[in-house]
Design a protein around this motif. Structure first.
Motif, PDB file in Angstrom:
ATOM      1  N   ILE A   1       0.836  -1.291   0.085  1.00  0.00           N
ATOM      2  CA  ILE A   1      -0.123  -0.032  -0.016  1.00  0.00           C
ATOM      3  C   ILE A   1       1.017   1.453  -0.024  1.00  0.00           C
ATOM      4  N   GLY A   2       1.985   1.040   0.500  1.00  0.00           N
ATOM      5  CA  GLY A   2       3.117   2.087   0.895  1.00  0.00           C
ATOM      6  C   GLY A   2       4.541   1.512   0.621  1.00  0.00           C
ATOM      7  N   GLY A   3       5.285   2.580   0.403  1.00  0.00           N
ATOM      8  CA  GLY A   3       6.920   2.090   0.245  1.00  0.00           C
ATOM      9  C   GLY A   3       7.500   2.811  -0.553  1.00  0.00           C
ATOM     10  N   ASP A   4       8.959   2.733  -0.572  1.00  0.00           N
ATOM     11  CA  ASP A   4       9.766   3.612  -1.604  1.00  0.00           C
ATOM     12  C   ASP A   4      10.001   2.459  -3.021  1.00  0.00           C
ATOM     13  N   ILE A   5       8.982   2.513  -3.905  1.00  0.00           N
ATOM     14  CA  ILE A   5       9.137   1.525  -4.788  1.00  0.00           C
ATOM     15  C   ILE A   5       9.494   2.187  -5.911  1.00  0.00           C
ATOM     16  N   SER A   6      10.886   1.782  -6.407  1.00  0.00           N
ATOM     17  CA  SER A   6      11.302   2.207  -7.661  1.00  0.00           C
ATOM     18  C   SER A   6      11.389   1.433  -8.945  1.00  0.00           C
ATOM     19  N   ASP A   7      10.919   0.145  -8.904  1.00  0.00           N
ATOM     20  CA  ASP A   7      11.010  -0.773 -10.173  1.00  0.00           C
ATOM     21  C   ASP A   7       9.978  -1.849  -9.942  1.00  0.00           C
ATOM     22  N   PHE A   8       9.305  -2.145 -10.903  1.00  0.00           N
ATOM     23  CA  PHE A   8       8.524  -3.307 -10.962  1.00  0.00           C
ATOM     24  C   PHE A   8       8.467  -3.838 -12.415  1.00  0.00           C
ATOM     25  N   TYR A   9       7.893  -4.999 -12.621  1.00  0.00           N
ATOM     26  CA  TYR A   9       7.691  -5.721 -13.799  1.00  0.00           C
ATOM     27  C   TYR A   9       6.379  -5.102 -14.565  1.00  0.00           C
ATOM     28  N   ASN A  10       6.659  -4.956 -15.932  1.00  0.00           N
ATOM     29  CA  ASN A  10       5.354  -4.224 -16.568  1.00  0.00           C
ATOM     30  C   ASN A  10       4.412  -4.976 -17.156  1.00  0.00           C
ATOM     31  N   GLN A  11       4.417  -6.220 -16.697  1.00  0.00           N
ATOM     32  CA  GLN A  11       3.136  -7.042 -16.933  1.00  0.00           C
ATOM     33  C   GLN A  11       2.080  -6.935 -16.085  1.00  0.00           C
ATOM     34  N   LYS A  12       0.899  -6.485 -16.415  1.00  0.00           N
ATOM     35  CA  LYS A  12      -0.197  -6.012 -15.466  1.00  0.00           C
ATOM     36  C   LYS A  12      -1.009  -7.414 -15.394  1.00  0.00           C
ATOM     37  N   ILE A  13      -1.341  -7.610 -14.099  1.00  0.00           N
ATOM     38  CA  ILE A  13      -2.110  -8.704 -13.801  1.00  0.00           C
ATOM     39  C   ILE A  13      -3.090  -8.371 -12.826  1.00  0.00           C
ATOM     40  N   GLU A  14      -4.402  -8.402 -12.986  1.00  0.00           N
ATOM     41  CA  GLU A  14      -5.378  -7.958 -12.066  1.00  0.00           C
ATOM     42  C   GLU A  14      -5.169  -6.595 -11.558  1.00  0.00           C
ATOM     43  N   ASN A  15      -4.955  -5.618 -12.273  1.00  0.00           N
ATOM     44  CA  ASN A  15      -4.835  -4.062 -11.848  1.00  0.00           C
ATOM     45  C   ASN A  15      -3.626  -4.168 -11.079  1.00  0.00           C
ATOM     46  N   SER A  16      -2.576  -4.835 -11.126  1.00  0.00           N
ATOM     47  CA  SER A  16      -1.429  -4.870 -10.321  1.00  0.00           C
ATOM     48  C   SER A  16      -0.169  -5.391 -11.124  1.00  0.00           C
ATOM     49  N   LYS A  17       0.859  -4.953 -10.529  1.00  0.00           N
ATOM     50  CA  LYS A  17       2.371  -5.125 -10.923  1.00  0.00           C
ATOM     51  C   LYS A  17       3.207  -5.731  -9.952  1.00  0.00           C
ATOM     52  N   ARG A  18       3.946  -6.752 -10.732  1.00  0.00           N
ATOM     53  CA  ARG A  18       5.054  -7.445  -9.521  1.00  0.00           C
ATOM     54  C   ARG A  18       6.097  -6.645  -9.419  1.00  0.00           C
ATOM     55  N   LEU A  19       6.642  -6.545  -8.070  1.00  0.00           N
ATOM     56  CA  LEU A  19       7.694  -5.598  -7.769  1.00  0.00           C
ATOM     57  C   LEU A  19       8.955  -6.118  -8.139  1.00  0.00           C
ATOM     58  N   LYS A  20      10.059  -5.458  -8.219  1.00  0.00           N
ATOM     59  CA  LYS A  20      11.174  -5.981  -8.276  1.00  0.00           C
ATOM     60  C   LYS A  20      12.267  -4.899  -7.289  1.00  0.00           C
ATOM     61  N   LYS A  21      13.142  -5.558  -6.776  1.00  0.00           N
ATOM     62  CA  LYS A  21      13.944  -4.901  -6.069  1.00  0.00           C
ATOM     63  C   LYS A  21      14.938  -3.632  -6.693  1.00  0.00           C
ATOM     64  N   PRO A  22      15.251  -2.703  -6.125  1.00  0.00           N
ATOM     65  CA  PRO A  22      14.834  -2.408  -4.543  1.00  0.00           C
ATOM     66  C   PRO A  22      13.480  -1.663  -4.104  1.00  0.00           C
ATOM     67  N   LEU A  23      13.238  -2.203  -3.275  1.00  0.00           N
ATOM     68  CA  LEU A  23      12.111  -1.931  -2.308  1.00  0.00           C
ATOM     69  C   LEU A  23      12.490  -1.515  -0.760  1.00  0.00           C
ATOM     70  N   ARG A  24      12.255  -0.272  -0.548  1.00  0.00           N
ATOM     71  CA  ARG A  24      12.485   0.207   0.515  1.00  0.00           C
ATOM     72  C   ARG A  24      11.248   0.556   1.701  1.00  0.00           C
ATOM     73  N   ARG A  25      11.114   0.501   2.757  1.00  0.00           N
ATOM     74  CA  ARG A  25      10.235   0.905   3.842  1.00  0.00           C
ATOM     75  C   ARG A  25       9.186  -0.078   3.942  1.00  0.00           C
ATOM     76  N   ALA A  26       8.717  -0.410   5.139  1.00  0.00           N
ATOM     77  CA  ALA A  26       7.756  -1.244   5.473  1.00  0.00           C
ATOM     78  C   ALA A  26       6.538  -0.623   6.149  1.00  0.00           C
ATOM     79  N   GLU A  27       6.272   0.665   5.583  1.00  0.00           N
ATOM     80  CA  GLU A  27       5.132   1.421   6.112  1.00  0.00           C
ATOM     81  C   GLU A  27       3.651   1.006   6.287  1.00  0.00           C
ATOM     82  N   CYS A  28       3.490  -0.039   5.031  1.00  0.00           N
ATOM     83  CA  CYS A  28       2.267  -0.398   4.876  1.00  0.00           C
ATOM     84  C   CYS A  28       1.968  -1.478   3.955  1.00  0.00           C
TER      85      CYS A  28
END
Length: 198
Positions: A87-114
């Motif tokens: 729901i939150g986080g410092d997200i800088s990259d993800f795979y561009n294949q959309k599934i069910e209105n979402s995308k799969r994350l790639k690292k780096p992913l920082r912050r565990a806020e939500c």
């Protein structure tokens, strides 16, 4: 997310944060989990939340730190299949294949806020938290043993997802008990157009 219980991590003396998060969650089902204060980050508090979810046999939970606030007003839409949904986080990259209105994350992913975590994934995530905490105790200055660094080992193989439009919220600016100073985080919606997608 309508039926998902939110576990709000809060230090008892941070009434200021508690009052603000209550206003954010007026339309949500939540309980407050008392944070475990350490100078090595929030790992133990997240462990406490996962253990609560396991003990209460919850199908999924949303773990939210008390300095979180929403920056989008639209309804949170969850995909059917995920291990973790951010729901939150410092997200800088993800795979561009959309599934069910979402995308799969790639690292780096920082912050565990939500984030929301599914029942089938509780134990694996808890094992990772315990493992990195043990390493951090032995080598407290090693930032690679911080929760949101060490979890990189799971991102490549597991189903960590984000809404196709980016995160729904971020950390509110304010005094951090862990860093013992005023913190103002940058907000990265996860939609940086300069990213090279694969």
């Amino acid at each position: 997310m309508d039926n998902t219980l939110i576990l709000v991590i809060n230090l008892p003396h941070r009434f200021d944060r508690l009052e603000l998060i209550k206003k954010e969650l007026v339309d949500y089902n939540y309980i407050v989990i008392e944070a475990i204060k350490t100078n090595l980050g929030c790992n133990l508090s997240h462990q406490k939340c996962i253990k609560y979810a396991i003990e209460n046999n919850l199908e999924q939970v949303c773990i939210m730190e008390d300095d979180f606030h929403f920056i989008r007003k639209d309804k949170i839409i969850l995909p059917k299949n995920f291990d973790m949904f951010f729901i939150g986080g410092d997200i800088s990259d993800f795979y561009n294949q959309k599934i069910e209105n979402s995308k799969r994350l790639k690292k780096p992913l920082r912050r565990a806020e939500c984030y929301i975590i599914k029942k089938h994934y509780y134990q694996k995530f808890l094992n990772m938290l315990q493992e990195c905490w043990d390493k951090l105790l032995k080598d407290p200055d090693n930032i690679n043993y911080r929760l949101d660094m060490y979890w990189d080992k799971l991102i490549d193989t597991d189903n960590w997802r984000i809404n196709e439009k980016g995160v729904y919220g971020a950390q509110r600016a304010g005094y951090s008990d862990i860093k013992q100073k005023y913190i103002k985080r940058s907000i990265n919606l996860g939609l940086n157009r300069n990213i090279n997608f694969i």
